[in-house]
Design a protein around this motif. Structure first.
Motif, PDB file in Angstrom:
ATOM      1  N   ALA A   6       0.842  -1.202   0.000  1.00 61.60           N
ATOM      2  CA  ALA A   6       0.000   0.000   0.000  1.00 61.60           C
ATOM      3  C   ALA A   6       0.878   1.254   0.000  1.00 61.60           C
ATOM      4  O   ALA A   6       0.624   2.208  -0.740  1.00 61.60           O
ATOM      5  N   GLY A   7       1.933   1.246   0.819  1.00 63.81           N
ATOM      6  CA  GLY A   7       2.849   2.388   0.856  1.00 63.81           C
ATOM      7  C   GLY A   7       3.565   2.581  -0.469  1.00 63.81           C
ATOM      8  O   GLY A   7       3.744   3.712  -0.931  1.00 63.81           O
ATOM      9  N   GLY A   8       3.965   1.486  -1.103  1.00 61.08           N
ATOM     10  CA  GLY A   8       4.617   1.576  -2.408  1.00 61.08           C
ATOM     11  C   GLY A   8       3.697   2.176  -3.461  1.00 61.08           C
ATOM     12  O   GLY A   8       4.131   2.965  -4.306  1.00 61.08           O
ATOM     13  N   GLN A   9       2.413   1.822  -3.402  1.00 63.24           N
ATOM     14  CA  GLN A   9       1.446   2.403  -4.343  1.00 63.24           C
ATOM     15  C   GLN A   9       1.293   3.905  -4.104  1.00 63.24           C
ATOM     16  O   GLN A   9       1.158   4.683  -5.055  1.00 63.24           O
ATOM     17  N   MET A  10       1.322   4.312  -2.841  1.00 58.66           N
ATOM     18  CA  MET A  10       1.265   5.747  -2.533  1.00 58.66           C
ATOM     19  C   MET A  10       2.464   6.466  -3.140  1.00 58.66           C
ATOM     20  O   MET A  10       2.330   7.561  -3.691  1.00 58.66           O
ATOM     21  N   MET A  11       3.632   5.842  -3.033  1.00 59.08           N
ATOM     22  CA  MET A  11       4.849   6.458  -3.565  1.00 59.08           C
ATOM     23  C   MET A  11       4.773   6.604  -5.086  1.00 59.08           C
ATOM     24  O   MET A  11       5.167   7.637  -5.636  1.00 59.08           O
ATOM     25  N   LEU A  12       4.259   5.586  -5.762  1.00 58.88           N
ATOM     26  CA  LEU A  12       4.119   5.657  -7.220  1.00 58.88           C
ATOM     27  C   LEU A  12       3.132   6.753  -7.626  1.00 58.88           C
ATOM     28  O   LEU A  12       3.381   7.516  -8.564  1.00 58.88           O
ATOM     29  N   GLN A  13       2.008   6.841  -6.926  1.00 56.88           N
ATOM     30  CA  GLN A  13       1.017   7.867  -7.247  1.00 56.88           C
ATOM     31  C   GLN A  13       1.571   9.260  -6.971  1.00 56.88           C
ATOM     32  O   GLN A  13       1.352  10.190  -7.748  1.00 56.88           O
ATOM     33  N   ALA A  14       2.293   9.412  -5.874  1.00 60.94           N
ATOM     34  CA  ALA A  14       2.893  10.711  -5.555  1.00 60.94           C
ATOM     35  C   ALA A  14       3.856  11.134  -6.664  1.00 60.94           C
ATOM     36  O   ALA A  14       3.837  12.289  -7.107  1.00 60.94           O
ATOM     37  N   LYS A  15       4.684  10.214  -7.132  1.00 58.99           N
ATOM     38  CA  LYS A  15       5.630  10.512  -8.220  1.00 58.99           C
ATOM     39  C   LYS A  15       4.877  10.947  -9.470  1.00 58.99           C
ATOM     40  O   LYS A  15       5.263  11.906 -10.141  1.00 58.99           O
ATOM     41  N   ALA A  16       3.781  10.258  -9.777  1.00 60.26           N
ATOM     42  CA  ALA A  16       2.977  10.613 -10.950  1.00 60.26           C
ATOM     43  C   ALA A  16       2.392  12.021 -10.821  1.00 60.26           C
ATOM     44  O   ALA A  16       2.138  12.684 -11.823  1.00 60.26           O
ATOM     45  N   LEU A  17       2.196  12.480  -9.596  1.00 61.04           N
ATOM     46  CA  LEU A  17       1.654  13.822  -9.352  1.00 61.04           C
ATOM     47  C   LEU A  17       2.753  14.872  -9.184  1.00 61.04           C
ATOM     48  O   LEU A  17       2.468  16.018  -8.850  1.00 61.04           O
ATOM     49  N   GLY A  18       4.014  14.472  -9.373  1.00 58.96           N
ATOM     50  CA  GLY A  18       5.122  15.411  -9.254  1.00 58.96           C
ATOM     51  C   GLY A  18       5.598  15.638  -7.833  1.00 58.96           C
ATOM     52  O   GLY A  18       6.328  16.586  -7.557  1.00 58.96           O
ATOM     53  N   LEU A  19       5.196  14.768  -6.925  1.00 56.60           N
ATOM     54  CA  LEU A  19       5.602  14.887  -5.529  1.00 56.60           C
ATOM     55  C   LEU A  19       6.767  13.948  -5.242  1.00 56.60           C
ATOM     56  O   LEU A  19       6.969  12.960  -5.941  1.00 56.60           O
TER      57      LEU A  19
END
Length: 164
Positions: A64-77
């Protein structure tokens, strides 16, 4: 495991609480300065009450944390997974009930820099075929190429977009 979704996420916005958590985000004597500087912390917790599923807790919460990291990267975070923690002290600061176990902590914010990806070991050093120690490369593990054999046929059948 079994779609139990045993995670709980504590979003730490308050600067004073972030500062307290940062005091306990350390690996031996190394303190992670960016923990206190991050505008947001996400404390990744798992529900450890079920003794059968407890063995999968770190995998479930980690995914779940890894998915958050991928989504954050996709949003420029930018994110950073922090695992070196005094979990007991942080649990006290956040008033966590006893059944919640801290798995990790994510820092989240706009990155100050965009460094290049770190070097990765070549597949020839980390991939083994069928049994450990068999590193004879049959050409199936070349990055960016469609693998041959059964895996390649399966990927083609599923019509997954892969580079040729």
């Amino acid at each position: 495991a079994s779609n139990r979704q045993p995670w709980t996420f504590i979003i730490v916005r308050d600067k004073a609480i972030r500062r307290q958590v940062a005091q306990h985000a350390a690996y031996y004597f190394i303190r992670w300065a960016h923990v206190e500087e991050a505008p947001l912390l996400i404390v990744l917790c798992g529900d450890a009450r079920n003794r059968i599923y407890r063995q999968f807790l770190h995998e479930d919460v980690g995914l779940a944390g890894g998915q958050m990291m991928l989504q954050a990267k996709a949003l420029g975070l930018g994110t950073c997974w922090i695992g070196g923690l005094d979990r007991k002290a942080i649990a006290g600061i956040l008033r966590l009930p006893d059944h919640l176990e801290i798995v990790g902590l994510l820092t989240l914010g706009f990155p100050a820099e965009d460094p290049p990806p770190p070097p990765r070991k070549p597949l020839s050093q980390i991939v083994h075929y069928d049994v450990y120690g068999n590193q004879a490369n049959s050409g199936d593990a070349t990055p960016g190429r469609v693998p041959g054999g059964l895996l390649g046929r399966l990927l083609r059948r599923l019509r997954l977009k892969i580079r040729s």
